[in-house]
Design a protein around this motif. Structure first.
Motif, PDB file in Angstrom:
ATOM      1  N   ARG A 274       6.309  -3.441  -3.831  1.00  0.00           N
ATOM      2  CA  ARG A 274       5.199  -2.696  -4.390  1.00  0.00           C
ATOM      3  C   ARG A 274       3.920  -3.477  -4.150  1.00  0.00           C
ATOM      4  O   ARG A 274       3.959  -4.622  -3.727  1.00  0.00           O
ATOM      5  CB  ARG A 274       5.422  -2.492  -5.889  1.00  0.00           C
ATOM      6  N   GLY A 275       2.781  -2.843  -4.395  1.00  0.00           N
ATOM      7  CA  GLY A 275       1.515  -3.545  -4.239  1.00  0.00           C
ATOM      8  C   GLY A 275       1.516  -4.825  -5.039  1.00  0.00           C
ATOM      9  O   GLY A 275       2.055  -4.884  -6.150  1.00  0.00           O
ATOM     10  N   VAL A 276       0.935  -5.858  -4.508  1.00  0.00           N
ATOM     11  CA  VAL A 276       0.949  -7.179  -5.147  1.00  0.00           C
ATOM     12  C   VAL A 276       0.388  -7.121  -6.554  1.00  0.00           C
ATOM     13  O   VAL A 276       0.941  -7.697  -7.474  1.00  0.00           O
ATOM     14  CB  VAL A 276       0.148  -8.182  -4.293  1.00  0.00           C
ATOM     15  N   ARG A 277      -0.689  -6.393  -6.733  1.00  0.00           N
ATOM     16  CA  ARG A 277      -1.300  -6.356  -8.057  1.00  0.00           C
ATOM     17  C   ARG A 277      -0.367  -5.691  -9.071  1.00  0.00           C
ATOM     18  O   ARG A 277      -0.258  -6.123 -10.206  1.00  0.00           O
ATOM     19  CB  ARG A 277      -2.635  -5.614  -8.005  1.00  0.00           C
TER      20      ARG A 277
ATOM     21  N   GLU B   3      -0.417  -1.937   2.714  1.00  0.00           N
ATOM     22  CA  GLU B   3       0.416  -1.596   3.872  1.00  0.00           C
ATOM     23  C   GLU B   3       1.405  -2.706   4.171  1.00  0.00           C
ATOM     24  O   GLU B   3       2.578  -2.460   4.477  1.00  0.00           O
ATOM     25  CB  GLU B   3      -0.487  -1.325   5.087  1.00  0.00           C
ATOM     26  N   LEU B   4       0.956  -3.963   4.081  1.00  0.00           N
ATOM     27  CA  LEU B   4       1.856  -5.096   4.291  1.00  0.00           C
ATOM     28  C   LEU B   4       2.980  -5.085   3.252  1.00  0.00           C
ATOM     29  O   LEU B   4       4.150  -5.304   3.579  1.00  0.00           O
ATOM     30  CB  LEU B   4       1.077  -6.404   4.210  1.00  0.00           C
TER      31      LEU B   4
ATOM     32  N   ALA C 297      -7.945 -13.009  10.302  1.00  0.00           N
ATOM     33  CA  ALA C 297      -8.946 -13.241   9.263  1.00  0.00           C
ATOM     34  C   ALA C 297      -8.685 -12.308   8.098  1.00  0.00           C
ATOM     35  O   ALA C 297      -7.927 -11.326   8.211  1.00  0.00           O
ATOM     36  CB  ALA C 297     -10.354 -13.026   9.824  1.00  0.00           C
ATOM     37  N   GLU C 298      -9.310 -12.617   6.976  1.00  0.00           N
ATOM     38  CA  GLU C 298      -9.139 -11.771   5.796  1.00  0.00           C
ATOM     39  C   GLU C 298     -10.475 -11.450   5.168  1.00  0.00           C
ATOM     40  O   GLU C 298     -11.458 -12.200   5.309  1.00  0.00           O
ATOM     41  CB  GLU C 298      -8.236 -12.460   4.767  1.00  0.00           C
ATOM     42  N   ALA C 299     -10.504 -10.309   4.492  1.00  0.00           N
ATOM     43  CA  ALA C 299     -11.668  -9.887   3.711  1.00  0.00           C
ATOM     44  C   ALA C 299     -11.151  -8.963   2.627  1.00  0.00           C
ATOM     45  O   ALA C 299     -10.446  -7.982   2.912  1.00  0.00           O
ATOM     46  CB  ALA C 299     -12.694  -9.176   4.576  1.00  0.00           C
ATOM     47  N   ASP C 300     -11.465  -9.286   1.390  1.00  0.00           N
ATOM     48  CA  ASP C 300     -10.966  -8.517   0.244  1.00  0.00           C
ATOM     49  C   ASP C 300      -9.441  -8.421   0.317  1.00  0.00           C
ATOM     50  O   ASP C 300      -8.767  -9.428   0.379  1.00  0.00           O
ATOM     51  CB  ASP C 300     -11.624  -7.126   0.206  1.00  0.00           C
ATOM     52  N   ASP C 301      -8.889  -7.198   0.354  1.00  0.00           N
ATOM     53  CA  ASP C 301      -7.429  -7.050   0.364  1.00  0.00           C
ATOM     54  C   ASP C 301      -6.927  -6.580   1.731  1.00  0.00           C
ATOM     55  O   ASP C 301      -5.932  -5.866   1.825  1.00  0.00           O
ATOM     56  CB  ASP C 301      -6.983  -6.081  -0.730  1.00  0.00           C
TER      57      ASP C 301
END
Length: 208
Positions: free
Chosen positions: A196-199, A188-189, A28-32
């Motif tokens: 790098r971070g997706v954003r 972390e993923l 499941a996912e929530a936020d990031d």
């Protein structure tokens, strides 16, 4: 590298079901963040809190045919010490000869588990404290009907389980103390994939 970590936070997020793994874990996912939920442990927590509520709120059930139970001398002594506490939760015994007792009434939630009644009585008398004994009883009863490992769940019931878990008082651990949820952040993923971070990537070139 470290893997997803068990966590306990002040609040449990609203999770969106995105998949499952090997009939054991819900994803499941929530936020990031990505959440990996042990479906059996999560269902145990839900059932445990439901049983806890029922034994506090529902009146005891009088047995139509009182069940006979043999108690050892040590168990009889423990019963004498805990009889008021047992009666307060609806478990009433009555002497019926040397070392024998009749079980006159039981907590309402035990009515659907007649075969477990002797085990519950003896387990309650054997433990070091009444509180410890009753927690063990409720955890045992929660474990029996909980969704088993290897049982695949469709999207709708999986989402319903996640929604119910979020409403629990202690959603992060099962009644036996095991974590119900592991969490890994999007950052972390990204690091594990050497990105790098997706954003940050999106800001640089609009790509992932």
């Amino acid at each position: 590298m470290t893997g997803p970590a068990p966590v306990q936070r002040a609040s449990f997020p609203r999770l969106r079901f995105v998949g499952a793994f090997r009939g054991l874990y819900l994803l499941a996912e929530a936020d990031d963040e990505l959440y990996v939920i042990d479906q059996h442990a999560a269902h145990e927590r839900i059932l445990y809190e439901e049983l806890s509520r029922r034994y506090r709120e529902e009146p005891p059930v009088e047995l139509e045919h009182p069940e006979l139970l043999n108690l050892s001398l040590g168990e009889e002594m423990a019963y004498q010490e805990r009889s008021e506490q047992l009666e307060a939760v609806g478990l009433v015994l009555e002497p019926f000869g040397p070392g024998r007792y009749r079980i006159r009434s039981i907590p309402a939630f035990l009515a659907g588990h007649p075969a477990l009644i002797p085990e519950v009585v003896k387990g309650t008398l054997a433990a070091h404290s009444f509180t410890e004994a009753w927690r063990t009883v409720l955890a045992r009863l929660a474990c029996l009907p909980a969704i088993k490992a290897g049982h695949p769940m469709a999207e709708a019931p999986a989402q319903a389980l996640l929604d119910t878990l979020a409403r629990c008082e202690l959603p992060w651990v099962c009644p036996h103390g095991r974590p119900t949820v592991l969490v890994m952040s999007e950052l972390e993923l990204a690091r594990r994939f050497g990105r790098r971070g997706v954003r940050a990537v999106e800001r640089v070139n609009g790509k992932r």
